[in-house]
Design a protein around this motif. Sequence first.
Motif, PDB file in Angstrom:
ATOM      1  N   MET A  24       0.830  -1.180   0.000  1.00  0.00           N
ATOM      2  CA  MET A  24       0.000   0.000   0.000  1.00  0.00           C
ATOM      3  C   MET A  24       0.880   1.251   0.000  1.00  0.00           C
ATOM      4  N   CYS A  25       0.241   2.380  -0.154  1.00  0.00           N
ATOM      5  CA  CYS A  25       0.978   3.619  -0.386  1.00  0.00           C
ATOM      6  C   CYS A  25       0.415   4.743   0.486  1.00  0.00           C
TER       7      CYS A  25
ATOM      8  N   LYS B   8      -3.002   9.434  -8.520  1.00  0.00           N
ATOM      9  CA  LYS B   8      -3.066   8.527  -9.666  1.00  0.00           C
ATOM     10  C   LYS B   8      -2.885   7.060  -9.265  1.00  0.00           C
ATOM     11  N   ARG B   9      -2.138   6.829  -8.227  1.00  0.00           N
ATOM     12  CA  ARG B   9      -1.938   5.454  -7.772  1.00  0.00           C
ATOM     13  C   ARG B   9      -3.228   4.933  -7.132  1.00  0.00           C
ATOM     14  N   ASN B  10      -3.539   3.694  -7.408  1.00  0.00           N
ATOM     15  CA  ASN B  10      -4.779   3.097  -6.891  1.00  0.00           C
ATOM     16  C   ASN B  10      -4.645   2.520  -5.494  1.00  0.00           C
ATOM     17  N   ASN B  11      -3.422   2.406  -4.999  1.00  0.00           N
ATOM     18  CA  ASN B  11      -3.218   1.729  -3.715  1.00  0.00           C
ATOM     19  C   ASN B  11      -2.973   2.684  -2.557  1.00  0.00           C
ATOM     20  N   VAL B  12      -3.399   3.950  -2.688  1.00  0.00           N
ATOM     21  CA  VAL B  12      -3.214   4.930  -1.618  1.00  0.00           C
ATOM     22  C   VAL B  12      -4.194   4.613  -0.486  1.00  0.00           C
ATOM     23  N   ASP B  13      -3.646   4.342   0.699  1.00  0.00           N
ATOM     24  CA  ASP B  13      -4.515   3.969   1.816  1.00  0.00           C
ATOM     25  C   ASP B  13      -4.285   4.780   3.089  1.00  0.00           C
ATOM     26  N   ARG B  14      -3.259   5.636   3.091  1.00  0.00           N
ATOM     27  CA  ARG B  14      -2.979   6.446   4.280  1.00  0.00           C
ATOM     28  C   ARG B  14      -2.527   7.842   3.870  1.00  0.00           C
TER      29      ARG B  14
ATOM     30  N   ALA C  60       0.287  13.840  12.132  1.00  0.00           N
ATOM     31  CA  ALA C  60      -0.592  12.681  12.255  1.00  0.00           C
ATOM     32  C   ALA C  60      -0.585  11.840  10.982  1.00  0.00           C
ATOM     33  N   GLU C  61      -1.129  10.641  11.130  1.00  0.00           N
ATOM     34  CA  GLU C  61      -1.342   9.738  10.005  1.00  0.00           C
ATOM     35  C   GLU C  61      -2.801   9.298  10.075  1.00  0.00           C
ATOM     36  N   VAL C  62      -3.464   9.267   8.926  1.00  0.00           N
ATOM     37  CA  VAL C  62      -4.893   8.956   8.876  1.00  0.00           C
ATOM     38  C   VAL C  62      -5.146   7.880   7.828  1.00  0.00           C
ATOM     39  N   VAL C  63      -6.021   6.945   8.154  1.00  0.00           N
ATOM     40  CA  VAL C  63      -6.455   5.940   7.182  1.00  0.00           C
ATOM     41  C   VAL C  63      -7.380   6.619   6.181  1.00  0.00           C
ATOM     42  N   ILE C  64      -7.152   6.365   4.896  1.00  0.00           N
ATOM     43  CA  ILE C  64      -8.057   6.855   3.858  1.00  0.00           C
ATOM     44  C   ILE C  64      -9.077   5.754   3.608  1.00  0.00           C
ATOM     45  N   GLU C  65     -10.322   6.032   3.964  1.00  0.00           N
ATOM     46  CA  GLU C  65     -11.399   5.053   3.814  1.00  0.00           C
ATOM     47  C   GLU C  65     -11.851   4.941   2.362  1.00  0.00           C
ATOM     48  N   ASN C  66     -11.844   6.089   1.672  1.00  0.00           N
ATOM     49  CA  ASN C  66     -12.379   6.134   0.319  1.00  0.00           C
ATOM     50  C   ASN C  66     -11.876   7.404  -0.352  1.00  0.00           C
ATOM     51  N   ILE C  67     -11.784   7.364  -1.665  1.00  0.00           N
ATOM     52  CA  ILE C  67     -11.473   8.564  -2.447  1.00  0.00           C
ATOM     53  C   ILE C  67     -12.642   8.765  -3.402  1.00  0.00           C
ATOM     54  N   ILE C  68     -13.320   9.886  -3.247  1.00  0.00           N
ATOM     55  CA  ILE C  68     -14.525  10.166  -4.022  1.00  0.00           C
ATOM     56  C   ILE C  68     -14.211  11.233  -5.058  1.00  0.00           C
TER      57      ILE C  68
END
Length: 124
Positions: free
Chosen positions: A1-2, A31-37, A51-59
């Motif tokens: 993940m990225c 552009k990358r599909n695996n961005v999660d944080r 801080a670091e945050v989990v990305i739940e979704n990209i809309i």
Amino acid sequence: MCKILMPINPKYVDKILSGKKKYEYRKIKAKRNNVDRMIIYSTSPIMKVVAEVVIENIIEESPEVLWKMTKRKSGISKKFYSKYYKNKKNAVAYELGEIKKYEIPKNLNEIGINYVPQSFIYID
């Protein structure tokens, strides 16, 4: 993940950390599909990685549709939102999840970055 590092104004960082702001808006999508944080860099006068945050979704939607979807937890005014996306066809919102606030904020160079990005940069 990225991971992506995103510079954010301190007043919005405070809203994110308090849970009042669940979306971070940008004009372009990663552009990358695996961005999660998302690594949050609080801009001037703080100038620290906080801080670091989990990305739940990209809309990605039109500005009008995106506002309807996200306004309750936007953490910003409709006026500010409309000005930011003026004359834009697409709008992007990063839906934020679990937050890990750093006990000791870091300088950018401590994580291998030597400049403040305009919108965001990838951290591998």
